[in-house]
Design a protein around this motif. Structure first.
Motif, PDB file in Angstrom:
ATOM      1  N   LEU A   1       0.834  -1.199   0.000  1.00  5.80           N
ATOM      2  CA  LEU A   1       0.000   0.000   0.000  1.00  5.80           C
ATOM      3  C   LEU A   1       0.871   1.254   0.000  1.00  5.80           C
ATOM      4  O   LEU A   1       2.029   1.224   0.425  1.00  5.80           O
ATOM      5  CB  LEU A   1      -0.924   0.004   1.218  1.00  5.80           C
ATOM      6  N   ARG A   2       0.317   2.334  -0.466  1.00  5.10           N
ATOM      7  CA  ARG A   2       1.071   3.587  -0.566  1.00  5.10           C
ATOM      8  C   ARG A   2       1.754   3.920   0.762  1.00  5.10           C
ATOM      9  O   ARG A   2       1.155   3.823   1.837  1.00  5.10           O
ATOM     10  CB  ARG A   2       0.169   4.727  -1.018  1.00  5.10           C
ATOM     11  N   GLY A   3       3.026   4.284   0.682  1.00  4.51           N
ATOM     12  CA  GLY A   3       3.768   4.636   1.885  1.00  4.51           C
ATOM     13  C   GLY A   3       4.305   3.457   2.665  1.00  4.51           C
ATOM     14  O   GLY A   3       4.837   3.634   3.764  1.00  4.51           O
TER      15      GLY A   3
ATOM     16  N   THR B   1       5.714   7.194  -0.931  1.00  2.00           N
ATOM     17  CA  THR B   1       4.884   7.949   0.007  1.00  2.00           C
ATOM     18  C   THR B   1       4.181   9.061  -0.751  1.00  2.00           C
ATOM     19  O   THR B   1       4.835   9.844  -1.462  1.00  2.00           O
ATOM     20  CB  THR B   1       5.735   8.550   1.127  1.00  2.00           C
ATOM     21  N   PRO B   2       2.860   9.151  -0.653  1.00  2.31           N
ATOM     22  CA  PRO B   2       2.139  10.165  -1.431  1.00  2.31           C
ATOM     23  C   PRO B   2       2.385  11.569  -0.899  1.00  2.31           C
ATOM     24  O   PRO B   2       2.763  11.763   0.262  1.00  2.31           O
ATOM     25  CB  PRO B   2       0.677   9.757  -1.244  1.00  2.31           C
ATOM     26  N   GLY B   3       2.140  12.549  -1.745  1.00  2.00           N
ATOM     27  CA  GLY B   3       2.287  13.935  -1.313  1.00  2.00           C
ATOM     28  C   GLY B   3       1.228  14.352  -0.318  1.00  2.00           C
ATOM     29  O   GLY B   3       1.469  15.213   0.533  1.00  2.00           O
TER      30      GLY B   3
ATOM     31  N   THR C   1      -4.491  10.701   1.738  1.00  2.57           N
ATOM     32  CA  THR C   1      -4.774   9.588   0.844  1.00  2.57           C
ATOM     33  C   THR C   1      -4.410   8.238   1.456  1.00  2.57           C
ATOM     34  O   THR C   1      -4.614   7.199   0.823  1.00  2.57           O
ATOM     35  CB  THR C   1      -4.045   9.750  -0.509  1.00  2.57           C
ATOM     36  N   PHE C   2      -3.875   8.232   2.681  1.00  2.00           N
ATOM     37  CA  PHE C   2      -3.673   6.978   3.391  1.00  2.00           C
ATOM     38  C   PHE C   2      -5.010   6.393   3.874  1.00  2.00           C
ATOM     39  O   PHE C   2      -5.079   5.223   4.235  1.00  2.00           O
ATOM     40  CB  PHE C   2      -2.773   7.170   4.605  1.00  2.00           C
ATOM     41  N   ARG C   3      -6.057   7.210   3.902  1.00  2.00           N
ATOM     42  CA  ARG C   3      -7.341   6.732   4.409  1.00  2.00           C
ATOM     43  C   ARG C   3      -7.836   5.573   3.559  1.00  2.00           C
ATOM     44  O   ARG C   3      -7.697   5.576   2.338  1.00  2.00           O
ATOM     45  CB  ARG C   3      -8.349   7.878   4.411  1.00  2.00           C
ATOM     46  N   CYS C   4      -8.425   4.591   4.214  1.00  2.00           N
ATOM     47  CA  CYS C   4      -8.789   3.346   3.540  1.00  2.00           C
ATOM     48  C   CYS C   4      -9.621   3.585   2.283  1.00  2.00           C
ATOM     49  O   CYS C   4      -9.307   3.043   1.210  1.00  2.00           O
ATOM     50  CB  CYS C   4      -9.537   2.439   4.517  1.00  2.00           C
ATOM     51  N   ASP C   5     -10.672   4.367   2.379  1.00  2.00           N
ATOM     52  CA  ASP C   5     -11.545   4.571   1.216  1.00  2.00           C
ATOM     53  C   ASP C   5     -10.837   5.277   0.073  1.00  2.00           C
ATOM     54  O   ASP C   5     -11.198   5.092  -1.096  1.00  2.00           O
ATOM     55  CB  ASP C   5     -12.804   5.336   1.620  1.00  2.00           C
ATOM     56  N   ARG C   6      -9.815   6.070   0.399  1.00  2.00           N
ATOM     57  CA  ARG C   6      -9.073   6.774  -0.642  1.00  2.00           C
ATOM     58  C   ARG C   6      -8.157   5.835  -1.421  1.00  2.00           C
ATOM     59  O   ARG C   6      -7.658   6.207  -2.499  1.00  2.00           O
ATOM     60  CB  ARG C   6      -8.241   7.910  -0.009  1.00  2.00           C
ATOM     61  N   GLN C   7      -7.905   4.640  -0.889  1.00  2.00           N
ATOM     62  CA  GLN C   7      -7.006   3.698  -1.549  1.00  2.00           C
ATOM     63  C   GLN C   7      -7.732   2.694  -2.450  1.00  2.00           C
ATOM     64  O   GLN C   7      -7.087   1.880  -3.118  1.00  2.00           O
ATOM     65  CB  GLN C   7      -6.164   2.944  -0.510  1.00  2.00           C
ATOM     66  N   VAL C   8      -9.051   2.764  -2.499  1.00  2.00           N
ATOM     67  CA  VAL C   8      -9.793   1.855  -3.374  1.00  2.00           C
ATOM     68  C   VAL C   8      -9.345   2.022  -4.831  1.00  2.00           C
ATOM     69  O   VAL C   8      -9.191   1.035  -5.569  1.00  2.00           O
ATOM     70  CB  VAL C   8     -11.308   2.095  -3.236  1.00  2.00           C
ATOM     71  N   GLU C   9      -9.100   3.246  -5.241  1.00  2.00           N
ATOM     72  CA  GLU C   9      -8.697   3.471  -6.634  1.00  2.00           C
ATOM     73  C   GLU C   9      -7.296   2.952  -6.913  1.00  2.00           C
ATOM     74  O   GLU C   9      -6.950   2.687  -8.075  1.00  2.00           O
ATOM     75  CB  GLU C   9      -8.806   4.956  -6.986  1.00  2.00           C
TER      76      GLU C   9
END
Length: 280
Positions: free
Chosen positions: A55-57, A63-65, A69-77
């Motif tokens: 997963l990101r990071g 690691t995203p800017g 965007t670490f939030r679970c729902d934000r990672q669905v995409e």
């Protein structure tokens, strides 16, 4: 490791293990622990190719800017971007623990993309299920003969009271495993270096989950679903697994005797047999 781009441009990495069949996309928990802790899921990679996402990071992923965007729902995409990168019209998806929350949100948003869905020791947060403290105590009490039990039980009371220290979390660690042996100790010792603590605090943040909406959306999932629980798991109990499975139209529950939160470590042959048989 192969790299692909998330919709926001974050470079994400995944490991490909095995070579049989289309990849099973595997989402790690933690939350926000690098996919390395999954290993090859007890030998599942010998039966099916696995695409284990960092997963990101975490792990080898960028690691995203934007930390939000670490939030679970934000990672669905991110999961959808991996599907496209792999060139799969429909695919098999497996999520462990907090990674099952992400898998569940993906299923709710993209039900037609799933061929099969396996939820292993799933966190029930995404669908608003809870395991009461009293039930957790009963599950933990089944380990009362272990030499580490008294310290772990006392530590859990601090956890339940939300006063836990890092020492309490260390003391309760044996409860995550069906056997507190050298392999379990090594697996647990690797966690601090694999987990992004700052990202973990965002993963389950307010707004990440809309349980009622998700429960309704899961009714549109026509893919077969496996919810697998360890008999001794005080995080995602067999009872919770049954309630989780009831939210889908075509779901089955598998309970592994003697296993806890990492069932592929506790009983690899039984785990592989259950999951590979389901995915076949």
């Amino acid at each position: 490791m192969p790299i692909f781009s998330a919709p926001d441009g974050t470079a994400l990495a995944f490991r490909l293990l095995g070579s049989r069949g289309d990849p099973v996309v595997c989402l790690p928990g933690g939350p926000m622990r690098a996919g390395a802790y999954l290993g090859d899921l007890g030998g599942l990679g010998d039966r099916r190719q696995l695409a284990v996402l960092d997963l990101r990071g975490t792990g080898d992923s960028e690691t995203p800017g934007d930390p939000a965007t670490f939030r679970c729902d934000r990672q669905v995409e991110d999961v959808e971007a991996l599907r496209k990168h792999l060139g799969l019209e429909r695919f098999d998806l497996l999520g462990h623990s907090a990674g099952a929350s992400l898998a569940t949100l993906y299923a709710a948003r993209y039900p037609s993309r799933l061929r099969r869905l396996a939820l292993v020791a799933p966190s029930p947060r995404a669908v608003g299920l809870q395991l009461p403290v009293a039930d957790r105590r009963l599950i933990m009490a089944r380990r009362s003969g272990a030499p580490w039990f008294e310290a772990a039980a006392a530590a859990y009371e601090a956890i339940a009271a939300r006063t836990a220290t890092s020492a309490d979390w260390a003391a309760v660690a044996p409860m995550y495993y069906g056997r507190w042996d050298d392999a379990a100790r090594r697996h647990q010792a690797a966690e601090p270096g694999q987990r992004n603590g700052a990202a973990a605090r965002v993963y389950n943040a307010d707004g990440a989950f809309e349980p009622e909406r998700t429960r309704v959306a899961l009714g549109a999932v026509d893919a077969p679903v496996l919810v697998l629980a360890g008999e001794l798991d005080w995080i995602a109990s067999p009872g919770v697994a049954g309630e989780f499975a009831a939210l889908f139209t075509d779901a089955r529950v598998a309970v592994l005797p003697g296993a806890a939160h990492y069932p592929w470590l506790d009983d690899a042959p039984a785990f592989v047999s259950a999951v590979a048989g389901f995915l076949a």
